[in-house]
Structures are given as C-alpha cells and as structure tokens.
Design an enzyme around this catalytic site. Structure first.
Site, PDB file in Angstrom:
ATOM      1  N   HIS A  12      10.026 -19.601 -42.180  1.00 26.86           N
ATOM      2  CA  HIS A  12      10.023 -21.007 -42.615  1.00 26.86           C
ATOM      3  C   HIS A  12       8.575 -21.483 -42.685  1.00 26.86           C
ATOM      4  O   HIS A  12       8.091 -22.154 -41.774  1.00 26.86           O
ATOM      5  CB  HIS A  12      10.834 -21.868 -41.637  1.00 26.86           C
ATOM      6  CG  HIS A  12      12.296 -21.532 -41.598  1.00 26.86           C
ATOM      7  ND1 HIS A  12      13.167 -22.083 -40.686  1.00 26.86           N
ATOM      8  CD2 HIS A  12      13.047 -20.702 -42.363  1.00 26.86           C
ATOM      9  CE1 HIS A  12      14.392 -21.608 -40.891  1.00 26.86           C
ATOM     10  NE2 HIS A  12      14.344 -20.756 -41.905  1.00 26.86           N
ATOM     11  N   GLU A  43      -7.820 -13.643 -53.938  1.00 31.61           N
ATOM     12  CA  GLU A  43      -7.139 -12.393 -53.591  1.00 31.61           C
ATOM     13  C   GLU A  43      -5.654 -12.385 -53.977  1.00 31.61           C
ATOM     14  O   GLU A  43      -5.041 -11.319 -54.027  1.00 31.61           O
ATOM     15  CB  GLU A  43      -7.231 -12.157 -52.080  1.00 31.61           C
ATOM     16  CG  GLU A  43      -8.641 -11.932 -51.586  1.00 31.61           C
ATOM     17  CD  GLU A  43      -9.000 -10.447 -51.514  1.00 31.61           C
ATOM     18  OE1 GLU A  43      -8.348  -9.737 -50.739  1.00 31.61           O
ATOM     19  OE2 GLU A  43      -9.905 -10.028 -52.238  1.00 31.61           O
ATOM     20  N   HIS A  79      13.269 -24.555 -47.824  1.00 36.03           N
ATOM     21  CA  HIS A  79      13.746 -23.705 -46.718  1.00 36.03           C
ATOM     22  C   HIS A  79      12.695 -22.699 -46.233  1.00 36.03           C
ATOM     23  O   HIS A  79      12.353 -22.698 -45.061  1.00 36.03           O
ATOM     24  CB  HIS A  79      15.031 -22.981 -47.177  1.00 36.03           C
ATOM     25  CG  HIS A  79      15.705 -22.199 -46.104  1.00 36.03           C
ATOM     26  ND1 HIS A  79      17.074 -22.091 -45.992  1.00 36.03           N
ATOM     27  CD2 HIS A  79      15.201 -21.448 -45.085  1.00 36.03           C
ATOM     28  CE1 HIS A  79      17.373 -21.335 -44.936  1.00 36.03           C
ATOM     29  NE2 HIS A  79      16.250 -20.931 -44.382  1.00 36.03           N
TER      30      HIS A  79
END
Ligand code: 2HA
Ligand code: ZN
Length: 285
Positions: free
Chosen positions: A142, A170, A211
């Site tokens: 999360h 990167e 979420h």
C-alpha cells in the site's frame, strides 16, 4: 533444514521487514508470495506436513499444478513476520488440478493464506509462462504516493507510465515495459485477479486504484526494488504537483529515445506521445 534457517525464508522475511519500515504496511496491509524452487522444497521437506485439509483457492491455476509457495497470512501484520514467523506466513502446495491448496507449514494459529491469494496465484501463473519460469516473487504493498496519484491522474497505463518515467531518470531503465493500472475494484477475489493478471502479461507492475501496487520479479531484491522505484517516482511527482501548477522542464520523448539507445532498453512508442500542454490541470482533466 529448519524452515526459518532456509535462505529463501530469510529473504522473504527481510522483504516484509523492509516494506514495513517504508510505511507501506499499516495494520495487516499488503501481502507477499514466493514460488519455491525444487531445491527450496527439498531443503525444508522434513518440516512439511501433508496432513492438512485441501481448500479451494477460489480460482483455477492449472499452470501452477503441484507447485509450492511461501505466502503471508490473511489478517497478519508485516511487522510481526519476523517476531512470530510461524503465525504470520505459511508454505502451501497447489494440487494437481490447480484449484486447491494445502498448508504444509506455518499459520500455526489456524490462519488462512492472504485474502489476495487468487490474484497472487493468477499473477504467478502468467509470469511463470511469460518469463519461462524466471519470475518467482509477487509483492503487494500500500504505497502512499502511488495511492495518492490514483485520485488525480487519469487511470490510464500510458499516463501513469509516462509521468513516472519523467519523474526520475532511472525509471524507464527499471521498468521499460511500463506500468498497468486497474480501476477501483473490490479486492480479495477472483475478478480483480483476472484484471491484474491480464496486465501482468505485459507489465511487471500493476497499480490498484485507491489501494496499492502489485509487483512481480525474479528475486526478493529486484521485486522490492521495483516497488521502491515506482513509489519514489510517485513521491517526486506528488512533490512537484504540490509546489507548482506545471513542469517548467522535464524529460522529453526524444530524451527517452536517446536514453533507451544508450541503456539498451526498448521503450514502447505508445508511452512517448506528444503532450498538448505542460499544465497539471490539463493532464488531470
Ligand atoms: O489486507 O492488502 O489487499 C491485505 C491487503 C488486501
Ligand atoms: Zn491491499
């Protein structure tokens, strides 16, 4: 060998501890699974039990028949993985039909594997096939800043990938294939697993709106590193959006093409579109 002395278990537990330290695993948030090698199974075989009940996975993963997994437990806290390992995770075996599992070690207080077991196993099934067996780790966290971005950016693979790539040089080297985005769905079942594993055909990371993230990789280090890179890029973007209404300058499509050549990666052209505006208000429209 004792389960807790095996190298793969040490790696499993170290990832959980580091994920917790990052602040991605409030309460029982997040889950981790590892597809064991034949050597891993042989090393701990003496501690595995075949007495347990065979239970429904809740989906069908024939590509994982007879495979063994190390998996965190449902309702278990990442902070407790190295405090009470036997209660916090398990080793399970998938049956020969790919529809049932049996706990063979761990979850000693009668727990169950993660509520996201269908998504984990469906992702493993896809990744085992598309990587020729190389990928073994599926990690769900999360991550704060990625979750925040799912409230403001359009929920499109092209937009999340491009904005994350621009946020840190990167990024296109670490995830050249991009990231996928799943719209908000009820977690914990087969349906969200179907959507996520569909994205895993193409990507190594799938964002779950409002979420968290699912990442796939060969090793605990590379899978954690992918999660960490994506979340750091998201944090940079959230910072930029917090202090300005636009990017004054950024990495442009031709810069990415030069980078790709230099670093020997292929960046799909669908992420290198021309933008109409540099205003966040247009991007988030
Ligand atoms: O509680 O993260 O998605 C574990 C989870 C469910
Ligand atoms: Zn979750």
């Amino acid at each position: 060998m004792k389960v807790l002395e095996a190298g793969f278990v040490k790696g499993f537990m170290a990832l959980c501890a580091e994920g917790y330290r990052q602040g991605w695993h409030e309460r029982n948030g997040g889950n981790l699974s590892y597809r064991m090698t034949a050597e891993d199974v042989a090393a701990v075989r003496e501690n595995l039990s075949e007495e347990g009940e065979w239970k429904e996975i809740g989906t069908s993963v024939p590509g994982l028949a007879d495979e063994y997994f190390t998996v965190t437990g449902s309702g278990k806290y990442f902070i407790n993985v190295d405090r009470v390992p036997e209660e916090s995770f398990c080793i399970l075996k998938v049956d020969s039909t790919g529809t049932k599992y049996q706990i063979q070690w761990g979850l000693t207080d009668g727990g169950r594997p993660t509520s996201e077991l269908p998504t984990h196993l469906m992702n493993h099934e896809v990744k085992k096939r598309v990587t020729g067996g190389l990928h073994r780790v599926i990690y769900h966290a999360h991550c704060n800043n990625i979750i925040a971005l799912t409230f403001v950016l359009p929920l499109k693979d092209e937009i999340f990938t491009r904005e994350l790539w621009e946020s840190m040089t990167e990024c296109p080297v670490v995830f050249p294939e991009g990231v996928g985005v799943v719209p908000w769905m009820v977690p914990g079942g087969r349906e969200i697993g179907v959507e996520t594993s569909r994205l895993m055909e193409e990507y190594n990371a799938a964002i779950w709106s409002h979420h968290g993230i699912f990442c796939s990789g060969e090793t605990f280090d590379s899978t954690f590193g992918l999660m960490h890179t994506i979340e750091k890029a998201a944090q940079v973007l959230v910072m930029v959006m917090s202090v300005s209404d636009r990017k004054r300058q950024t990495i442009k499509p031709d810069d990415f093409r030069r980078l790709a050549k230099e670093f020997g990666v292929t960046l799909p052209e669908k992420f290198l579109y021309e933008k109409e505006s540099d205003l966040f208000s247009d991007l988030c429209r």
